[in-house]
Design a protein around this motif. Structure first.
Motif, PDB file in Angstrom:
ATOM      1  N   GLU A  67       0.773  -1.145  -0.041  1.00  0.00           N
ATOM      2  CA  GLU A  67       0.027  -0.105   0.028  1.00  0.00           C
ATOM      3  C   GLU A  67       0.762   1.371   0.010  1.00  0.00           C
ATOM      4  OE1 GLU A  67      -2.587  -0.315   3.330  1.00  0.00           O
ATOM      5  OE2 GLU A  67      -3.551  -2.002   2.560  1.00  0.00           O
ATOM      6  N   LEU A  68       1.933   1.237   0.668  1.00  0.00           N
ATOM      7  CA  LEU A  68       2.879   2.509   1.034  1.00  0.00           C
ATOM      8  C   LEU A  68       3.434   2.581  -0.355  1.00  0.00           C
ATOM      9  CD1 LEU A  68       4.413   2.523   4.214  1.00  0.00           C
ATOM     10  CD2 LEU A  68       3.193   4.342   3.263  1.00  0.00           C
ATOM     11  N   LEU A  69       3.722   1.449  -1.106  1.00  0.00           N
ATOM     12  CA  LEU A  69       4.783   1.877  -2.248  1.00  0.00           C
ATOM     13  C   LEU A  69       3.700   2.506  -3.326  1.00  0.00           C
ATOM     14  CD1 LEU A  69       6.750  -1.485  -2.553  1.00  0.00           C
ATOM     15  CD2 LEU A  69       7.628   0.639  -2.594  1.00  0.00           C
ATOM     16  N   SER A  70       2.375   1.805  -3.598  1.00  0.00           N
ATOM     17  CA  SER A  70       1.330   2.257  -4.526  1.00  0.00           C
ATOM     18  C   SER A  70       1.247   3.637  -4.124  1.00  0.00           C
ATOM     19  CB  SER A  70       0.263   1.428  -4.571  1.00  0.00           C
ATOM     20  OG  SER A  70       0.320   0.111  -4.678  1.00  0.00           O
ATOM     21  N   ALA A  71       0.903   4.109  -2.832  1.00  0.00           N
ATOM     22  CA  ALA A  71       0.768   5.517  -2.380  1.00  0.00           C
ATOM     23  C   ALA A  71       1.849   6.374  -2.846  1.00  0.00           C
ATOM     24  CB  ALA A  71       0.585   5.362  -1.050  1.00  0.00           C
ATOM     25  N   HIS A  72       2.942   5.895  -2.921  1.00  0.00           N
ATOM     26  CA  HIS A  72       4.207   6.698  -3.588  1.00  0.00           C
ATOM     27  C   HIS A  72       4.504   6.416  -4.881  1.00  0.00           C
ATOM     28  CE1 HIS A  72       4.560   7.234   0.854  1.00  0.00           C
ATOM     29  NE2 HIS A  72       5.013   8.452   0.496  1.00  0.00           N
ATOM     30  N   GLY A  73       3.362   6.057  -5.597  1.00  0.00           N
ATOM     31  CA  GLY A  73       3.992   5.934  -7.101  1.00  0.00           C
ATOM     32  C   GLY A  73       4.141   4.827  -7.676  1.00  0.00           C
ATOM     33  N   ALA A  74       4.340   3.611  -7.045  1.00  0.00           N
ATOM     34  CA  ALA A  74       5.008   2.422  -7.531  1.00  0.00           C
ATOM     35  C   ALA A  74       3.914   1.761  -8.371  1.00  0.00           C
ATOM     36  CB  ALA A  74       5.491   1.493  -6.377  1.00  0.00           C
ATOM     37  N   ILE A  75       4.447   1.080  -9.588  1.00  0.00           N
ATOM     38  CA  ILE A  75       3.577   0.187 -10.497  1.00  0.00           C
ATOM     39  C   ILE A  75       4.181  -1.236 -10.339  1.00  0.00           C
ATOM     40  CG2 ILE A  75       3.101  -0.146 -12.701  1.00  0.00           C
ATOM     41  CD1 ILE A  75       3.603   2.944 -13.159  1.00  0.00           C
ATOM     42  N   PHE A  76       3.511  -2.287  -9.841  1.00  0.00           N
ATOM     43  CA  PHE A  76       3.996  -3.649  -9.718  1.00  0.00           C
ATOM     44  C   PHE A  76       4.278  -4.010 -10.984  1.00  0.00           C
ATOM     45  CE2 PHE A  76       2.417  -2.532  -5.447  1.00  0.00           C
ATOM     46  CZ  PHE A  76       3.632  -2.857  -4.705  1.00  0.00           C
ATOM     47  N   LEU A  77       5.365  -4.763 -11.105  1.00  0.00           N
ATOM     48  CA  LEU A  77       5.591  -5.360 -12.568  1.00  0.00           C
ATOM     49  C   LEU A  77       5.990  -6.851 -12.492  1.00  0.00           C
ATOM     50  CD1 LEU A  77       6.096  -4.134 -15.518  1.00  0.00           C
ATOM     51  CD2 LEU A  77       8.696  -4.179 -14.840  1.00  0.00           C
ATOM     52  N   PRO A  78       5.082  -7.897 -12.585  1.00  0.00           N
ATOM     53  CA  PRO A  78       5.438  -9.117 -12.387  1.00  0.00           C
ATOM     54  C   PRO A  78       6.338  -9.533 -13.663  1.00  0.00           C
ATOM     55  CG  PRO A  78       3.022  -8.816 -13.264  1.00  0.00           C
ATOM     56  CD  PRO A  78       3.750  -7.621 -12.883  1.00  0.00           C
ATOM     57  N   PHE A  79       7.192 -10.553 -13.440  1.00  0.00           N
ATOM     58  CA  PHE A  79       8.022 -11.163 -14.142  1.00  0.00           C
ATOM     59  C   PHE A  79       8.233 -12.715 -13.936  1.00  0.00           C
ATOM     60  CE2 PHE A  79      11.255  -9.666 -11.411  1.00  0.00           C
ATOM     61  CZ  PHE A  79      12.193 -10.510 -11.400  1.00  0.00           C
ATOM     62  N   GLU A  80       8.569 -13.350 -14.768  1.00  0.00           N
ATOM     63  CA  GLU A  80       8.881 -14.839 -14.617  1.00  0.00           C
ATOM     64  C   GLU A  80      10.491 -15.001 -14.482  1.00  0.00           C
ATOM     65  OE1 GLU A  80       6.464 -17.010 -14.063  1.00  0.00           O
ATOM     66  OE2 GLU A  80       5.119 -15.533 -14.379  1.00  0.00           O
ATOM     67  N   SER A  81      10.549 -16.163 -13.702  1.00  0.00           N
ATOM     68  CA  SER A  81      12.245 -16.432 -13.478  1.00  0.00           C
ATOM     69  C   SER A  81      12.122 -17.686 -14.323  1.00  0.00           C
ATOM     70  CB  SER A  81      12.418 -16.510 -11.999  1.00  0.00           C
ATOM     71  OG  SER A  81      12.325 -15.582 -11.308  1.00  0.00           O
ATOM     72  N   ARG A  82      13.090 -17.735 -15.466  1.00  0.00           N
ATOM     73  CA  ARG A  82      13.400 -18.684 -16.280  1.00  0.00           C
ATOM     74  C   ARG A  82      14.617 -19.405 -16.159  1.00  0.00           C
ATOM     75  NH1 ARG A  82       9.581 -15.332 -19.118  1.00  0.00           N
ATOM     76  NH2 ARG A  82       7.603 -16.507 -19.950  1.00  0.00           N
ATOM     77  N   HIS A  83      15.560 -18.438 -15.758  1.00  0.00           N
ATOM     78  CA  HIS A  83      17.020 -18.892 -15.637  1.00  0.00           C
ATOM     79  C   HIS A  83      17.779 -18.697 -14.523  1.00  0.00           C
ATOM     80  CE1 HIS A  83      16.617 -19.023 -19.973  1.00  0.00           C
ATOM     81  NE2 HIS A  83      15.964 -17.819 -20.114  1.00  0.00           N
TER      82      HIS A  83
END
Length: 333
Positions: A67-83
């Motif tokens: 919540e605090l990250l979002s409140a300070h402008g963060a956009i969550f960016l999911p990614f896959e760990s393949r290697h």
């Protein structure tokens, strides 16, 4: 020298996940929001997703941190760990680049960084990539009867068809580590994350899976990202002079690496920025869950660490600072 007006916000990426990095990510977001107008940057917090390369869910699970990250402008960016995944978490910064918007300039930062000034004012030339010059000669470690710096680095440039001679800083003598394009992966930037990330991934995997014979005595963990990064920077036409001096790792950002090191060696302005952004009640309630922040920032151990050192006469090597902090019971991360 200031950056020209931007047609769109600057894409900034850090990696966030459960544990230490979620709290460092929050400090980064707080400092960025404090120093840079929100409409000038987009902060992406890249999150590795659960999968076979992780024994536990690596995502940020603490709702208050999110919540605090979002409140300070963060956009969550999911990614896959393949290697890489849990076996080499430094590989997150490589694999996460594929999730950023294609064709848009980006800057990556390690989470253990504070933003001190307006990041949007930095005059990036995104066509010429660069990375952090705040480093020591940590790799390679030269063996008595093994190949030297020139032989090791030449083998890597040859492997990827790169011109070795043009990468050298001839102001330094043969076999001095500074002669060679060794960079810290604490930040790097380029005009397209997909192109940069794919080249970074290709080089890192080949070095890991089929290293040149000259690397037989060399450790690749945790150095793999910092071995591949200079090769990628050079391949795309970048180098040491990609940014004016004194901005990143200077007046605009500080890569502090660990809170005891921040208190021991960084300028007063860095300590003041840390304690300022950590002061609000809601922020304090979240950050104090992490023991090093609670003890160093809120319980005064940072001040004790700071009193041990003269910032105008610091030990030349970081390890000496770490060792003294450990002897005094003030090392934690």
């Amino acid at each position: 020298m200031t950056a020209p007006a931007r047609a769109q916000p600057l894409n900034v990426m850090i990696v966030g996940q459960a544990g230490r990095l979620q709290y460092e990510a929050l400090l980064f977001a707080l400092s960025l929001a404090h120093a840079t107008p929100r409409d000038q940057v987009r902060l992406f917090v890249a999150e590795p997703q659960p999968g076979p390369l992780w024994s536990q869910n690596p995502r940020i699970l603490d709702a208050e941190v999110r919540e605090l990250l979002s409140a300070h402008g963060a956009i969550f960016l999911p990614f896959e760990s393949r290697h890489f995944g849990q076996a080499y978490p430094y590989g997150n910064k490589i694999e996460a680049l594929a999730a950023l918007p294609e064709g848009e300039p980006f800057v990556f930062f390690d989470t253990d960084t504070l933003v001190l000034g307006d990041l949007a004012s930095v005059p990036f030339d995104f066509a010429r990539p660069g990375a952090s010059l705040r480093r020591e000669g940590t790799w390679p470690q030269i063996e008595l009867y093994g190949p030297g710096y020139t032989a090791i680095w030449t083998s890597l440039y040859d492997r990827f068809g790169l011109d070795f001679e043009s990468s050298l800083d001839t102001g330094w003598p043969e076999e001095h580590w500074r002669r060679y394009l060794y960079l810290n992966a604490g930040f790097f930037f380029y005009e397209c994350p997909r192109r940069f990330g794919q080249r970074f991934l290709d080089y890192a995997l080949e070095i890991r899976d089929d290293p040149p014979p000259e690397l037989v005595c060399q450790s690749l963990d945790p150095w793999l990202d910092q071995i591949a990064l200079p090769l990628v920077i050079h391949a795309f036409g970048g180098g040491r002079d990609a940014l004016p001096e004194g901005l990143l790792d200077g007046a605009v950002t500080c890569h502090y690496r660990a809170l005891p090191l921040l208190y021991a060696r960084e300028a007063d302005a860095v300590v003041q920025r840390l304690e300022e952004i950590a002061a609000p009640h809601r922020v304090r309630q979240v950050l104090k869950q992490y023991v090093p922040i609670r003890r160093m920032v809120y319980q005064g151990r940072g001040a004790k660490a700071r009193a041990l050192f003269d910032r105008d006469d610091l030990p030349r090597r970081e390890q000496a600072i770490r060792n003294r902090l450990k002897r005094e019971g003030l090392w934690m991360r």
